[in-house]
Design a protein around this motif. Structure first.
Motif, PDB file in Angstrom:
ATOM      1  N   LEU A   1      38.016  44.395  37.390  1.00  0.00           N
ATOM      2  CA  LEU A   1      39.046  45.301  36.868  1.00  0.00           C
ATOM      3  C   LEU A   1      38.667  46.761  37.095  1.00  0.00           C
ATOM      4  O   LEU A   1      39.548  47.610  37.283  1.00  0.00           O
ATOM      5  N   ALA A   2      37.377  47.064  37.074  1.00  0.00           N
ATOM      6  CA  ALA A   2      36.945  48.435  37.354  1.00  0.00           C
ATOM      7  C   ALA A   2      37.337  48.836  38.769  1.00  0.00           C
ATOM      8  O   ALA A   2      37.782  49.970  39.013  1.00  0.00           O
ATOM      9  N   GLU A   3      37.175  47.933  39.719  1.00  0.00           N
ATOM     10  CA  GLU A   3      37.592  48.215  41.090  1.00  0.00           C
ATOM     11  C   GLU A   3      39.111  48.345  41.191  1.00  0.00           C
ATOM     12  O   GLU A   3      39.627  49.156  41.961  1.00  0.00           O
ATOM     13  N   ILE A   4      39.833  47.548  40.396  1.00  0.00           N
ATOM     14  CA  ILE A   4      41.294  47.649  40.395  1.00  0.00           C
ATOM     15  C   ILE A   4      41.736  49.003  39.849  1.00  0.00           C
ATOM     16  O   ILE A   4      42.646  49.645  40.391  1.00  0.00           O
ATOM     17  N   VAL A   5      41.083  49.452  38.779  1.00  0.00           N
ATOM     18  CA  VAL A   5      41.417  50.761  38.197  1.00  0.00           C
ATOM     19  C   VAL A   5      41.121  51.877  39.196  1.00  0.00           C
ATOM     20  O   VAL A   5      41.929  52.789  39.398  1.00  0.00           O
ATOM     21  N   ARG A   6      39.964  51.810  39.819  1.00  0.00           N
ATOM     22  CA  ARG A   6      39.597  52.846  40.789  1.00  0.00           C
ATOM     23  C   ARG A   6      40.585  52.877  41.957  1.00  0.00           C
ATOM     24  O   ARG A   6      41.052  53.950  42.374  1.00  0.00           O
ATOM     25  N   ALA A   7      40.916  51.697  42.484  1.00  0.00           N
ATOM     26  CA  ALA A   7      41.858  51.649  43.601  1.00  0.00           C
ATOM     27  C   ALA A   7      43.253  52.096  43.182  1.00  0.00           C
ATOM     28  O   ALA A   7      43.971  52.747  43.953  1.00  0.00           O
TER      29      ALA A   7
ATOM     30  N   THR B   1      51.377  51.178  36.488  1.00  0.00           N
ATOM     31  CA  THR B   1      52.420  50.373  37.118  1.00  0.00           C
ATOM     32  C   THR B   1      51.942  49.767  38.425  1.00  0.00           C
ATOM     33  O   THR B   1      52.246  48.611  38.739  1.00  0.00           O
ATOM     34  N   VAL B   2      51.188  50.530  39.198  1.00  0.00           N
ATOM     35  CA  VAL B   2      50.667  50.019  40.467  1.00  0.00           C
ATOM     36  C   VAL B   2      49.663  48.898  40.227  1.00  0.00           C
ATOM     37  O   VAL B   2      49.630  47.897  40.963  1.00  0.00           O
ATOM     38  N   MET B   3      48.845  49.046  39.185  1.00  0.00           N
ATOM     39  CA  MET B   3      47.773  48.084  38.928  1.00  0.00           C
ATOM     40  C   MET B   3      48.235  46.839  38.196  1.00  0.00           C
ATOM     41  O   MET B   3      47.512  45.843  38.161  1.00  0.00           O
ATOM     42  N   MET B   4      49.414  46.861  37.581  1.00  0.00           N
ATOM     43  CA  MET B   4      49.825  45.772  36.701  1.00  0.00           C
ATOM     44  C   MET B   4      49.773  44.398  37.351  1.00  0.00           C
ATOM     45  O   MET B   4      49.213  43.456  36.767  1.00  0.00           O
ATOM     46  N   PRO B   5      50.319  44.187  38.553  1.00  0.00           N
ATOM     47  CA  PRO B   5      50.228  42.837  39.138  1.00  0.00           C
ATOM     48  C   PRO B   5      48.790  42.367  39.344  1.00  0.00           C
ATOM     49  O   PRO B   5      48.466  41.206  39.067  1.00  0.00           O
ATOM     50  N   ALA B   6      47.910  43.246  39.817  1.00  0.00           N
ATOM     51  CA  ALA B   6      46.514  42.854  40.036  1.00  0.00           C
ATOM     52  C   ALA B   6      45.809  42.584  38.712  1.00  0.00           C
ATOM     53  O   ALA B   6      44.983  41.664  38.618  1.00  0.00           O
ATOM     54  N   ILE B   7      46.111  43.376  37.691  1.00  0.00           N
ATOM     55  CA  ILE B   7      45.488  43.165  36.384  1.00  0.00           C
ATOM     56  C   ILE B   7      45.895  41.819  35.804  1.00  0.00           C
ATOM     57  O   ILE B   7      45.059  41.061  35.285  1.00  0.00           O
ATOM     58  N   VAL B   8      47.182  41.500  35.893  1.00  0.00           N
ATOM     59  CA  VAL B   8      47.654  40.223  35.363  1.00  0.00           C
ATOM     60  C   VAL B   8      47.040  39.062  36.132  1.00  0.00           C
ATOM     61  O   VAL B   8      46.648  38.044  35.548  1.00  0.00           O
ATOM     62  N   SER B   9      46.940  39.194  37.437  1.00  0.00           N
ATOM     63  CA  SER B   9      46.308  38.133  38.232  1.00  0.00           C
ATOM     64  C   SER B   9      44.865  37.906  37.793  1.00  0.00           C
ATOM     65  O   SER B   9      44.404  36.760  37.695  1.00  0.00           O
ATOM     66  N   GLN B  10      44.149  38.987  37.497  1.00  0.00           N
ATOM     67  CA  GLN B  10      42.765  38.848  37.062  1.00  0.00           C
ATOM     68  C   GLN B  10      42.679  38.256  35.658  1.00  0.00           C
ATOM     69  O   GLN B  10      41.742  37.506  35.350  1.00  0.00           O
ATOM     70  N   ILE B  11      43.642  38.571  34.795  1.00  0.00           N
ATOM     71  CA  ILE B  11      43.653  37.975  33.454  1.00  0.00           C
ATOM     72  C   ILE B  11      43.905  36.470  33.544  1.00  0.00           C
ATOM     73  O   ILE B  11      43.322  35.679  32.796  1.00  0.00           O
ATOM     74  N   VAL B  12      44.775  36.061  34.466  1.00  0.00           N
ATOM     75  CA  VAL B  12      45.001  34.630  34.684  1.00  0.00           C
ATOM     76  C   VAL B  12      43.721  33.963  35.163  1.00  0.00           C
ATOM     77  O   VAL B  12      43.368  32.862  34.708  1.00  0.00           O
ATOM     78  N   VAL B  13      43.002  34.614  36.065  1.00  0.00           N
ATOM     79  CA  VAL B  13      41.710  34.078  36.524  1.00  0.00           C
ATOM     80  C   VAL B  13      40.739  33.976  35.355  1.00  0.00           C
ATOM     81  O   VAL B  13      40.011  32.986  35.216  1.00  0.00           O
ATOM     82  N   LEU B  14      40.725  34.999  34.506  1.00  0.00           N
ATOM     83  CA  LEU B  14      39.840  34.990  33.342  1.00  0.00           C
ATOM     84  C   LEU B  14      40.152  33.812  32.427  1.00  0.00           C
ATOM     85  O   LEU B  14      39.243  33.141  31.923  1.00  0.00           O
ATOM     86  N   LEU B  15      41.447  33.581  32.191  1.00  0.00           N
ATOM     87  CA  LEU B  15      41.834  32.466  31.321  1.00  0.00           C
ATOM     88  C   LEU B  15      41.360  31.135  31.891  1.00  0.00           C
ATOM     89  O   LEU B  15      40.834  30.284  31.157  1.00  0.00           O
ATOM     90  N   LYS B  16      41.517  30.945  33.186  1.00  0.00           N
ATOM     91  CA  LYS B  16      41.078  29.680  33.795  1.00  0.00           C
ATOM     92  C   LYS B  16      39.560  29.572  33.829  1.00  0.00           C
ATOM     93  O   LYS B  16      39.010  28.462  33.763  1.00  0.00           O
TER      94      LYS B  16
END
Length: 331
Positions: free
Chosen positions: A185-191, A225-240
């Motif tokens: 997520l840190a890389e997602i925020v930076r990007a 707004t730009v990061m939202m799809p990537a953040i949600v994808s990572q949260i789904v990975v976290l849940l699994k």
């Protein structure tokens, strides 16, 4: 299908549309045939017997096995998500710092935890503190260890007895999830922040904002707004990834549904896997729906509407106002 051709795709003609429909029908028929063959094979092997599916219709199974496991999964995922987001924001912004003594250590932490497999992080968090804590307790850092456990880590169930620190399975799973997914997520925020055009920050600096204000008021609101799809994808990975808690016997949903239920009810592994998979899919789809709603709302809240022009049309060009009025008076 849109009637306008895009840059990378031309609108198919009548023959191409007919060919596409035929290919779609053929592929659909093949897939349905494979699915029908699989279902028939399962039926032939007796996988649709009532005794294999009936445990999932009993409240006792849900109350004592499935629901406790599901609650453990959601609890670990919720805590890890909040902490991972905080970790990602802090270290993602730290990697954008102008000070090398902040930027370089933050980058080292992110790259270190991003490069270690999550399973190893969980394993180390569960077993290592118990081994090294007695030696730390006898050193000059013993007081720091005791205070950190008594005033912070106790929240996660960590205990210290005679200098020996015991980390419960829940805390080990959360630690691994936070460190690994927080680094991603840190890389997602930076990007996400770097994806905002430079003109936005330059305009903010031109009106007198400092870097803190530019980041907080201009860049981050747009980057979310730009990061939202990537953040949600990572949260789904976290849940699994909570399912990896099996290595330290954490009672999460996959272990309860895929191991404990088959062990007690006719070894119905296939049926348990199907039920568990459906519930995981439903949870992840719900997360995606919530994320889509948040993204639309965030986009809509930043839309601005300009003033509507009057019936007389656009304003006259400079220097022509008097001439226009004079001609109107003469008329």
């Amino acid at each position: 299908m849109s009637k306008e051709a895009s840059i990378l795709f031309d609108i198919p003609g009548p023959r191409a549309r007919a060919r596409n429909k035929a290919l779609t029908a053929i592929v659909s028929a093949v897939l349905l045939a494979i699915l029908a063959g699989l279902v028939w094979r399962l039926y032939d092997k007796g996988q649709f017997q009532e005794k294999l599916w009936s445990p999932f219709t009993e409240w006792t199974v849900w109350r004592h096995l499935l629901l406790p496991g599901l609650m453990n999964t959601l609890k670990a995922a919720a805590v890890a998500t909040v902490l991972a987001l905080l970790f990602g924001i802090v270290f993602g912004l730290a990697r954008l710092s102008d000070h090398w003594w902040i930027r370089i250590p933050a980058g080292a932490v992110v790259e270190f935890f991003r490069g270690i497999p999550l399973l190893i992080l969980i394993f180390l968090a569960f077993f290592v503190p118990n081994k090294i804590s007695p030696e730390i307790a006898e050193s000059q850092f013993g007081q720091i260890q005791r205070l950190s456990v008594d005033y912070f880590f106790f929240i996660f169930g960590v205990e210290s007895n005679a200098g020996v620190v015991t980390v419960p399975a829940f805390a080990a799973v959360v630690f691994g999830l936070v460190m690994y997914n927080g680094s991603v997520l840190a890389e997602i925020v930076r990007a996400g922040v770097l994806s905002i055009p430079k003109g936005q920050s330059e305009a903010a600096y031109s009106v007198g904002l400092r870097k803190n204000g530019v980041m907080r008021l201009v860049l981050l609101p747009q980057a979310v707004t730009v990061m939202m799809p990537a953040i949600v994808s990572q949260i789904v990975v976290l849940l699994k990834d909570t399912a990896l808690g099996f290595i330290i016997a954490y009672g999460e949903f996959l272990q309860a549904g895929f191991k404990q239920v088959p062990a007690n009810y006719s070894n119905n592994v296939l049926q348990a896997g199907i039920v568990v998979a459906i519930i995981y899919i439903a949870i992840n789809m719900s997360l995606s729906r919530v994320a889509t709603w948040l993204e639309r709302r965030s986009r809509g809240s930043r839309k601005t509407t300009g003033q509507t022009l009057g019936a007389s049309g656009p304003p006259p060009a400079p220097g022509l106002t008097g001439q226009s009025s004079g001609k109107a008076s003469a008329a």
